[in-house]
Design an enzyme around this catalytic site. Structure first.
Site, PDB file in Angstrom:
ATOM      1  N   ASP A  21      -4.922  -7.435   2.989  1.00 49.25           N
ATOM      2  CA  ASP A  21      -5.551  -6.943   4.781  1.00 49.25           C
ATOM      3  C   ASP A  21      -6.354  -8.236   4.715  1.00 49.25           C
ATOM      4  OD1 ASP A  21      -4.468  -4.451   5.096  1.00 49.25           O
ATOM      5  OD2 ASP A  21      -6.144  -3.978   4.027  1.00 49.25           O
ATOM      6  N   LYS A  24      -2.173 -12.353   5.839  1.00 44.09           N
ATOM      7  CA  LYS A  24      -1.334 -12.758   5.506  1.00 44.09           C
ATOM      8  C   LYS A  24      -0.535 -13.514   6.647  1.00 44.09           C
ATOM      9  CE  LYS A  24      -0.961 -10.321   1.604  1.00 44.09           C
ATOM     10  NZ  LYS A  24      -1.928  -9.018   2.103  1.00 44.09           N
ATOM     11  N   GLY A  25       0.126 -12.203   7.792  1.00 44.91           N
ATOM     12  CA  GLY A  25       0.531 -12.094   7.688  1.00 44.91           C
ATOM     13  C   GLY A  25       0.959 -13.694   9.076  1.00 44.91           C
ATOM     14  N   ASN A  46       4.308  -0.390   1.529  1.00 39.64           N
ATOM     15  CA  ASN A  46       2.217   0.102   1.997  1.00 39.64           C
ATOM     16  C   ASN A  46       2.075  -0.816   2.382  1.00 39.64           C
ATOM     17  OD1 ASN A  46       3.402  -1.106  -0.332  1.00 39.64           O
ATOM     18  ND2 ASN A  46       1.732  -0.705  -1.265  1.00 39.64           N
ATOM     19  N   GLY A  48       0.918  -3.423   5.150  1.00 36.76           N
ATOM     20  CA  GLY A  48       0.574  -3.967   6.359  1.00 36.76           C
ATOM     21  C   GLY A  48       0.818  -4.997   6.761  1.00 36.76           C
ATOM     22  N   HIS A  49       1.433  -6.023   7.841  1.00 35.47           N
ATOM     23  CA  HIS A  49       0.541  -7.508   8.762  1.00 35.47           C
ATOM     24  C   HIS A  49       1.059  -6.863  10.222  1.00 35.47           C
ATOM     25  CE1 HIS A  49       1.531  -8.874   5.058  1.00 35.47           C
ATOM     26  NE2 HIS A  49       2.323  -9.230   4.657  1.00 35.47           N
ATOM     27  N   THR A 140      -1.161   4.659  -0.355  1.00 40.07           N
ATOM     28  CA  THR A 140      -1.261   4.838   0.841  1.00 40.07           C
ATOM     29  C   THR A 140       0.326   6.398   1.198  1.00 40.07           C
ATOM     30  OG1 THR A 140       1.325   3.621   0.463  1.00 40.07           O
ATOM     31  CG2 THR A 140      -0.813   2.137   1.450  1.00 40.07           C
ATOM     32  N   GLN A 250      -0.421  -6.514  -0.767  1.00 42.67           N
ATOM     33  CA  GLN A 250      -1.398  -5.979  -1.345  1.00 42.67           C
ATOM     34  C   GLN A 250      -2.518  -7.409  -1.718  1.00 42.67           C
ATOM     35  OE1 GLN A 250       2.067  -4.327  -2.317  1.00 42.67           O
ATOM     36  NE2 GLN A 250       1.253  -3.306  -0.630  1.00 42.67           N
ATOM     37  N   THR A 331      -2.264   2.259   7.396  1.00 42.48           N
ATOM     38  CA  THR A 331      -2.719   4.336   6.858  1.00 42.48           C
ATOM     39  C   THR A 331      -3.110   4.334   8.388  1.00 42.48           C
ATOM     40  OG1 THR A 331      -4.164   3.749   6.036  1.00 42.48           O
ATOM     41  CG2 THR A 331      -1.861   4.168   4.658  1.00 42.48           C
ATOM     42  N   GLY A 332      -4.109   3.186   9.156  1.00 42.90           N
ATOM     43  CA  GLY A 332      -4.953   3.629   9.843  1.00 42.90           C
ATOM     44  C   GLY A 332      -6.567   4.550   9.618  1.00 42.90           C
ATOM     45  N   ARG A 335     -11.497   0.218   6.383  1.00 42.69           N
ATOM     46  CA  ARG A 335     -11.721  -0.160   5.498  1.00 42.69           C
ATOM     47  C   ARG A 335     -12.966  -0.259   5.107  1.00 42.69           C
ATOM     48  NH1 ARG A 335      -8.117  -4.835   8.848  1.00 42.69           N
ATOM     49  NH2 ARG A 335      -5.990  -3.869   7.878  1.00 42.69           N
TER      50      ARG A 335
END
Ligand code: IMP
Length: 461
Positions: A21, A24-25, A46, A48-49, A140, A250, A331-332, A335
């Protein structure tokens, strides 16, 4: 052995240097101005971007972020564990948004499949840990770990098996016999509150062969036109001079070997795995960009030495969580947030061979009076300056902090270092000094254009 010949092509690996998180995206998307192919080499859905392009948010889990740029080819390498259902859902979502996918997505025939029983095992195991009072990994729940277990145990069903229905059926029967046994005898599957998504596959708390088989065969027809020999395709792209980008998922501290084991994911997230997980030689990995948040976050369980209380209004941790909108894309979940950990980053720099850092979300720290930077730890009465290996040791680390002054001016949207407040510049310089890795890029908002470039990964020597 024939050496891979030198061509003008340059290839960059992008990895997260913390617990994922890191943003990276956005950077992968930005780099596709120069790269014409983007490759995923580990993990699964697992990841997510969230990308923001022209003010519009798009979440991707499995398909490389390069898909958002017309003409860029996207590859899913053998190191990825593939849920065909989730992939097809993602493709359909992109197509609804007007993004063409099928003519430029290439999926390795060697990818192990994530099947519904991997999800049930993943969830049942976490539930069993909870019942017994043990520490949950906080996965996840996507079946990632169980799918990699089957791969390593040499019994996985792979994408290429979808071409052979009879072979698929024989292997599936064997696998189901094993997993259903584990589910009923060890994991108390009959007493689990299954989510709706899993229920269609269950008959008397056992995963049904027919449900899994029929669905896999129906999906195969849609998937197989995109299946390719990805290793061959990448080597050919290299020979033709195409710039490639290897997109890590990740983060380094979730790496199965180098992370906070056992609170990790089940693949190698480090840069070196870009070679094995895609089928190219390590000599083709020319530059490693470490995407690094200006503070730290983590989802799921496991040690986090610089963690702050992020739930108390007005505290620095709360500031990071709210201004940084720190919620998982997949997963919402909220963090956990904490100060920047330079001793952790040193470990990350070593195991990845980082060429340069891209510091992200610097703007989230705007308005804090002071910042703390962890430069080492006290472990069992000794002072160390490098994150130790494994969760038990890390759990005992007490961070040693330096305090730096914060800044009140905004950094949002800065595109030149000169636009940053002096204290923000000093913070970046101190990170460079302690970690011994140069900052080559800084991201100052989720927008593609809000990026400071000091050295371009495709042009840096
Ligand atoms: P798994 O990968 O679902 O098995 O989860 C193992 C650990 O990795 C958990 O702590 C997850 O929260 C974490 N994790 C997995 N994928 C990501 C990601 O993309 N970003 C951040 N954490 C992740």
């Amino acid at each position: 052995m024939k050496k891979q010949e030198a061509t003008p092509a340059r290839h960059v690996v992008v990895v997260g240097t913390q617990w994922g998180d890191e943003g990276k995206g956005k950077l992968v998307d930005w780099l596709t101005e120069t790269a014409t192919g983007v490759v995923r080499f580990q993990g699964g859905h697992n990841a997510g971007h969230t990308l923001v392009i022209n003010g519009q948010k798009t979440a991707l889990h499995l398909i490389p972020s390069g898909i958002m740029r017309a003409g860029v080819k996207c590859y899913i390498g053998n190191g990825v564990v593939l849920s065909v259902g989730k992939l097809l859902e993602e493709i359909q979502g992109l197509e609804r948004a007007g993004v063409s996918v099928r003519d430029r997505l290439f999926i390795s025939e060697a990818c192990p499949l994530i099947l519904p029983f991997h999800v049930t095992i993943d969830m049942a195991r976490e539930a069993a840990k909870e019942r017994s009072g043990g520490a949950k990994i906080g996965t996840t729940g996507r079946g990632i770990g169980p799918a990699y277990e089957d791969k390593i145990a040499r019994r996985a069903l792979r994408v290429q098996d979808l071409r052979h229905p009879e072979r698929f059926a024989i292997k599936l029967k064997e696998l189901l016999a094993l997993h259903n046994h584990v589910l009923s005898t060890f994991l108390d599957g009959a007493n689990i509150e299954w989510p709706d998504a899993v229920k269609p596959y269950l008959v008397d708390s056992q995963v049904s062969f027919d449900a899994v088989y029929q669905e896999a065969m129906a999906q195969a027809a849609e998937l197989l036109p995109m299946v390719a020999d990805v290793s061959k395709a990448l080597n050919e792209a290299h020979a033709q001079g195409a710039n490639l980008l290897f997109e890590g998922a990740q983060g380094t501290l979730l790496d199965i070997d180098h992370g906070t084991y056992p609170f990790v994911t089940s693949s190698n997230c480090v840069a070196g795995n870009a070679a094995a997980g895609a089928g190219v030689g390590p000599g083709l990995l020319h530059y490693v960009l470490g995407i690094t948040k200006a503070y730290c976050t983590r989802v799921g369980g496991g040690p986090f030495p610089t963690e702050l209380d992020w739930e108390v209004e007005g505290t620095p941790g709360w500031h990071m969580a709210t201004v940084g909108a720190e919620r998982g894309t997949t997963t919402g979940r909220s963090r956990r947030c904490g100060w920047f950990d330079a001793a952790l980053l040193k470990r990350s720099a070593q195991v990845n061979g980082l060429s340069g850092l891209c510091i992200t979300k610097l703007d989230v720290l705007d308005g804090l009076d002071e910042l703390k930077l962890c430069i080492g730890y006290e472990l069992d009465g000794e002072r160390i300056d490098l994150l130790p290996m494994g969760a038990d040791e890390i759990e005992r680390c007490k961070p040693i902090y330096e305090t730096l002054p914060g800044w009140q001016d905004t950094t949002v949207g800065a595109t030149q270092m000169e636009q940053l407040p002096a204290n923000a510049l000093a913070y970046l310089r101190r990170i460079e000094e302690v970690t011994q890795v140069p900052v080559h890029m800084v991201s100052t908002s989720p927008d593609r254009d809000h990026t400071i470039l000091l050295k371009h990964p495709y042009h840096a020597e």
